[in-house]
Design a protein around this motif. Structure first.
Motif, PDB file in Angstrom:
ATOM      1  N   GLN A   1      43.619  41.688  54.465  1.00 42.57           N
ATOM      2  CA  GLN A   1      42.355  42.223  53.961  1.00 42.57           C
ATOM      3  C   GLN A   1      41.871  41.412  52.762  1.00 42.57           C
ATOM      4  OE1 GLN A   1      40.752  45.061  55.431  1.00 42.57           O
ATOM      5  NE2 GLN A   1      42.265  44.368  56.927  1.00 42.57           N
ATOM      6  N   ASP A   2      42.795  40.667  52.152  1.00 44.75           N
ATOM      7  CA  ASP A   2      42.439  39.837  50.997  1.00 44.75           C
ATOM      8  C   ASP A   2      43.116  38.469  51.127  1.00 44.75           C
ATOM      9  OD1 ASP A   2      41.633  38.799  48.587  1.00 44.75           O
ATOM     10  OD2 ASP A   2      42.977  40.029  47.353  1.00 44.75           O
ATOM     11  N   GLY A   3      42.900  37.846  52.277  1.00 46.83           N
ATOM     12  CA  GLY A   3      43.427  36.493  52.490  1.00 46.83           C
ATOM     13  C   GLY A   3      44.935  36.381  52.315  1.00 46.83           C
ATOM     14  N   GLY A   4      45.661  37.485  52.437  1.00 47.68           N
ATOM     15  CA  GLY A   4      47.119  37.444  52.305  1.00 47.68           C
ATOM     16  C   GLY A   4      47.593  37.863  50.920  1.00 47.68           C
ATOM     17  N   TYR A   5      46.649  38.100  49.983  1.00 45.36           N
ATOM     18  CA  TYR A   5      47.040  38.614  48.660  1.00 45.36           C
ATOM     19  C   TYR A   5      47.325  40.122  48.731  1.00 45.36           C
ATOM     20  CZ  TYR A   5      46.187  34.191  46.312  1.00 45.36           C
ATOM     21  OH  TYR A   5      46.275  32.889  45.899  1.00 45.36           O
ATOM     22  N   ASP A   6      47.260  40.660  49.929  1.00 46.72           N
ATOM     23  CA  ASP A   6      47.610  42.065  50.178  1.00 46.72           C
ATOM     24  C   ASP A   6      48.867  42.046  51.046  1.00 46.72           C
ATOM     25  OD1 ASP A   6      45.894  40.737  52.052  1.00 46.72           O
ATOM     26  OD2 ASP A   6      45.561  42.619  53.111  1.00 46.72           O
TER      27      ASP A   6
ATOM     28  N   ILE B   1      36.815  44.601  39.006  1.00 44.27           N
ATOM     29  CA  ILE B   1      36.784  43.143  39.201  1.00 44.27           C
ATOM     30  C   ILE B   1      36.013  42.770  40.471  1.00 44.27           C
ATOM     31  CG2 ILE B   1      38.227  41.091  39.558  1.00 44.27           C
ATOM     32  CD1 ILE B   1      40.379  42.595  37.833  1.00 44.27           C
ATOM     33  N   PHE B   2      36.316  43.441  41.571  1.00 46.90           N
ATOM     34  CA  PHE B   2      35.616  43.128  42.829  1.00 46.90           C
ATOM     35  C   PHE B   2      34.345  43.985  42.912  1.00 46.90           C
ATOM     36  CE2 PHE B   2      39.484  41.421  45.467  1.00 46.90           C
ATOM     37  CZ  PHE B   2      39.439  40.247  44.718  1.00 46.90           C
ATOM     38  N   VAL B   3      33.366  43.643  42.109  1.00 44.76           N
ATOM     39  CA  VAL B   3      32.173  44.487  42.004  1.00 44.76           C
ATOM     40  C   VAL B   3      31.352  44.545  43.299  1.00 44.76           C
ATOM     41  CG1 VAL B   3      31.840  44.374  39.501  1.00 44.76           C
ATOM     42  CG2 VAL B   3      30.954  42.533  40.930  1.00 44.76           C
TER      43      VAL B   3
ATOM     44  N   ALA C   1      50.678  31.047  35.196  1.00 46.91           N
ATOM     45  CA  ALA C   1      49.948  32.313  35.062  1.00 46.91           C
ATOM     46  C   ALA C   1      48.523  32.180  35.572  1.00 46.91           C
ATOM     47  CB  ALA C   1      49.911  32.745  33.596  1.00 46.91           C
ATOM     48  N   GLU C   2      48.155  33.111  36.456  1.00 46.30           N
ATOM     49  CA  GLU C   2      46.738  33.213  36.821  1.00 46.30           C
ATOM     50  C   GLU C   2      46.143  34.317  35.958  1.00 46.30           C
ATOM     51  OE1 GLU C   2      43.256  34.475  39.705  1.00 46.30           O
ATOM     52  OE2 GLU C   2      45.073  35.650  39.530  1.00 46.30           O
ATOM     53  N   ALA C   3      45.579  33.930  34.833  1.00 45.55           N
ATOM     54  CA  ALA C   3      45.002  34.902  33.909  1.00 45.55           C
ATOM     55  C   ALA C   3      43.590  34.418  33.586  1.00 45.55           C
ATOM     56  CB  ALA C   3      45.843  35.000  32.638  1.00 45.55           C
TER      57      ALA C   3
ATOM     58  N   HIS D   1      40.343  28.653  46.188  1.00 43.57           N
ATOM     59  CA  HIS D   1      40.029  29.459  47.363  1.00 43.57           C
ATOM     60  C   HIS D   1      39.171  30.673  47.036  1.00 43.57           C
ATOM     61  CE1 HIS D   1      43.353  31.447  45.395  1.00 43.57           C
ATOM     62  NE2 HIS D   1      43.030  32.544  46.045  1.00 43.57           N
ATOM     63  N   ASP D   2      38.910  30.913  45.747  1.00 46.44           N
ATOM     64  CA  ASP D   2      38.083  32.046  45.331  1.00 46.44           C
ATOM     65  C   ASP D   2      36.661  31.573  45.028  1.00 46.44           C
ATOM     66  OD1 ASP D   2      40.052  34.036  45.487  1.00 46.44           O
ATOM     67  OD2 ASP D   2      40.844  33.497  43.511  1.00 46.44           O
ATOM     68  N   GLU D   3      35.846  32.530  44.582  1.00 44.54           N
ATOM     69  CA  GLU D   3      34.534  32.150  44.104  1.00 44.54           C
ATOM     70  C   GLU D   3      34.685  31.355  42.798  1.00 44.54           C
ATOM     71  OE1 GLU D   3      35.862  35.086  44.118  1.00 44.54           O
ATOM     72  OE2 GLU D   3      35.296  36.329  42.409  1.00 44.54           O
TER      73      GLU D   3
END
Ligand code: NOJ
Length: 594
Positions: free
Chosen positions: A109-114, A191-193, A291-293, A359-361
């Motif tokens: 549902q979220d490119g595998g981040y789920d 975050i995911f508005v 870190a992805e921050a 791979h994101d916006e």
């Protein structure tokens, strides 16, 4: 593409191609050919990995999406074997370390981040044995590999969540953040508005609300529960046991929640990251944490930790990225200068991870409201180009498919402090498809050859996991690896040559940065220096020819040699000044010496 006015990088293509096929590689070669890998018959020599413990400070990283790189079994979905078959290409390009976004079982549902199981491979990508083969293939070529651990949340299909919702008093009852109403943590932003209106979602099974910072199909784990912390350490140990070289820690700022805060970067979150680091240093020394921050520089640097309590080796530098794009359109270097000036120093063993696209916006969270509005008007005129707080487009279309702009953006990426991350396909200027949902438009199949499916897969085109780009300017006939290999002045050769120049000068990875005054706001000039060398980087951000005088204080009389051509330029004057003229979007990397 526009032609480049600069002839600074010139290498004969034939001399840059790898040596021809070696014995024992026939299986790999035939797979490569099936996948359309145009350098399949040019197998690379094995290379040892560098033993430098600070290797990540000098490495070139490459983000590769398994689902879209190479499909070895012809089912339309990229896979581990397909990536393994293309490792020669990545080695040839000069990549030192791959970053693989999640490949675990997932409802996608979220490119595998789920994730529904953290300790296996999603069967669409292959098996644990295929993963072992990939790691071995990467290491045999002297490269390394980072895997991605989304540790903030799971999929709602994960057995932990299924058990938590149906058995509140059972062993998993407290694995997630449950409440009777949705009033908690009101200061935490959504975050995911585009898809979510609240961080709370009601679960009809448990008849309570659960907390989630991303999609409502991704419940956040409850880090107050020591069992959750232990599970995450077990997962990291599991993958470290395969010999991976590091972990990208997804969405790290959000692990803990606390009333009265925005739920980001809380002290307890830092404590837990430090605990992961302690375990890694003790049990898997040399393995790195990234870190992805997506935060302001002063908050991100906290994820490096301290000497006494280290956290991550690397952190993405999110704020510098949109400012590169802002400056390019404005034709003025100020936005980049100011973010560099407000970026704190980092520990000597740490490193920034810099990038142009992923791979994101193209996230616009780390700019002001005014800058964001300006960037939407420049880069996302069509509403379909936007996603959440950002722009879902690839590098080449963002920059009008202008070779000079793409080169300048990469020159900035390769010369600012940090180790660069190249997004797959951007080395050949791939396009995007804004008609695909969510962020899929920037995740389409890699374009290897000018033929059906771009050489990505042997499946019927209708069976591809995502369609190949078909637009006039970016379809596989217009943009592909094979034809760029044959053109000495292609973007692909330019990327490889420029990366090779960068890699020949470790100062780009570990040198200090000194911004230099210029009398022309379109010109960005700075020095990178360490004990061994001093390099002056100067770029004309504007789309017109420019001249400037750079004040290279402390380098009076130094000789000035162009790193790309070896040409000697007039020396720096006795008053420390250097007069430079540039073509539109022109740039220099100069070696300075006394
Ligand atoms: C950041 C990842 O890059 C993005 O793709 C994902 O949607 C979120 N984290 C949530 O895991």
């Amino acid at each position: 593409m526009e032609t480049s006015p600069s002839s600074q990088v010139v290498t004969d293509s034939a001399s840059t191609l790898p040596a021809s096929s070696s014995a024992g590689s026939s299986h790999l070669s035939s797979l490569n050919l099936a996948l359309g890998n145009p350098i399949a018959h040019h197998v690379q020599n094995p290379e040892p990995m560098t033993e430098d413990p600070l290797w990540y400070q000098h490495a070139v990283f490459y983000e590769v999406l398994l689902r879209s790189f190479g499909d070895a079994n012809g089912d339309g979905m990229g896979d581990l074997a397909g990536l393994t078959a293309h490792l020669d290409y990545l080695q040839w390009l000069g990549v030192d370390c791959l970053w693989l976004p999640p490949f675990y079982p997932s409802p996608m549902q979220d490119g595998g981040y789920d994730i529904s199981n953290f300790m296996d491979i999603n069967p669409i990508y292959g098996s644990l044995d295929d993963f072992r083969t990939l790691v071995e293939g990467v290491h045999n070529r002297g490269m390394r590999i980072l895997v991605d651990i989304p540790l903030n949340h799971t999929s709602d299909q994960h057995p932990w969540f299924q058990s938590s919702r149906s058995n509140p008093s059972g062993p998993y009852g407290d694995y997630y953040v449950w409440r009777d109403d949705d009033s908690g943590y009101p200061d935490a932003r959504v975050i995911f508005v585009d898809s979510e209106t609240s961080n709370w979602t009601f679960d009809p099974v448990r008849k309570q609300y659960f907390w989630h910072r991303f999609f409502s199909s991704q419940p956040d784990l409850n880090y107050e529960n020591p069992d959750v912390q232990r599970e995450i350490l077990t997962i990291i140990r599991f993958w470290a046991g395969f010999g991976v070289d590091g972990f990208r820690l997804d969405a790290v700022p959000y692990l803990f929640e606390e009333e009265g805060t925005n739920g980001e970067n809380l002290p307890k979150t830092h404590e837990f990251i430090a605990r992961i680091r302690q375990m890694i240093d003790a049990e898997f020394p040399g393995t790195i944490l990234l870190a992805e921050a997506n935060q302001w520089p002063e908050d991100v640097v906290e994820y490096f930790g301290t000497e006494e309590r280290p956290e991550c080796h690397m952190c993405f530098h999110f704020p510098v990225m949109p400012r590169i794009f802002y400056s390019l359109k404005e034709g003025n270097a100020q936005a980049i200068r100011s973010i560099l000036m407000t970026t704190p120093d980092i520990p000597t063993t740490a490193q920034w991870s810099t990038f142009l696209r992923n791979h994101d916006e193209l996230t616009l969270e780390m700019v002001t409201d005014q800058e964001r509005a300006q960037m939407y008007s420049w880069y996302a005129t069509d509403q379909r180009m936007r996603a959440n707080v950002g722009i879902r487009r690839r590098l080449a279309p963002l920059l009008d498919n202008s070779l000079t702009q793409i080169q300048l953006a990469n020159i900035l990426l390769f010369s600012l402090p940090g180790s660069p991350y190249v997004y797959y396909g951007d080395e050949i200027g791939m396009g995007d498809n804004i008609w695909l949902p969510d962020r899929d438009g920037v995740r389409t199949p890699m374009q290897w050859i000018p033929e059906a499916n771009a050489g990505f897969s042997q499946a019927a085109p209708a069976d591809l996991n995502l369609p190949v780009i078909s637009s006039l300017s970016y379809n596989p006939s217009a943009v592909n690896v094979q034809s760029q290999l044959e053109q000495p002045h292609s973007l692909l050769h330019w990327m490889r040559n420029t990366l090779a120049v960068r890699k020949a000068h470790p100062v780009f990875g570990d040198g200090a940065l000194v911004l230099l005054p210029t009398d022309n706001p379109a010109v960005l000039a700075f020095v990178r220096h360490n004990a061994e060398e001093t390099i002056l980087c100067a770029m004309n951000i504007a789309d017109s020819a420019q001249a400037t005088t750079v004040d290279v204080d402390g380098c009076a009389g130094s000789s000035v040699t162009d790193l790309f051509s070896g040409s000697v330029f007039p020396s720096i004057a006795e008053d420390g000044s250097l007069r430079l003229t540039f073509a539109a979007r022109g740039y220099y990397w100069f070696s300075l010496s006394h």
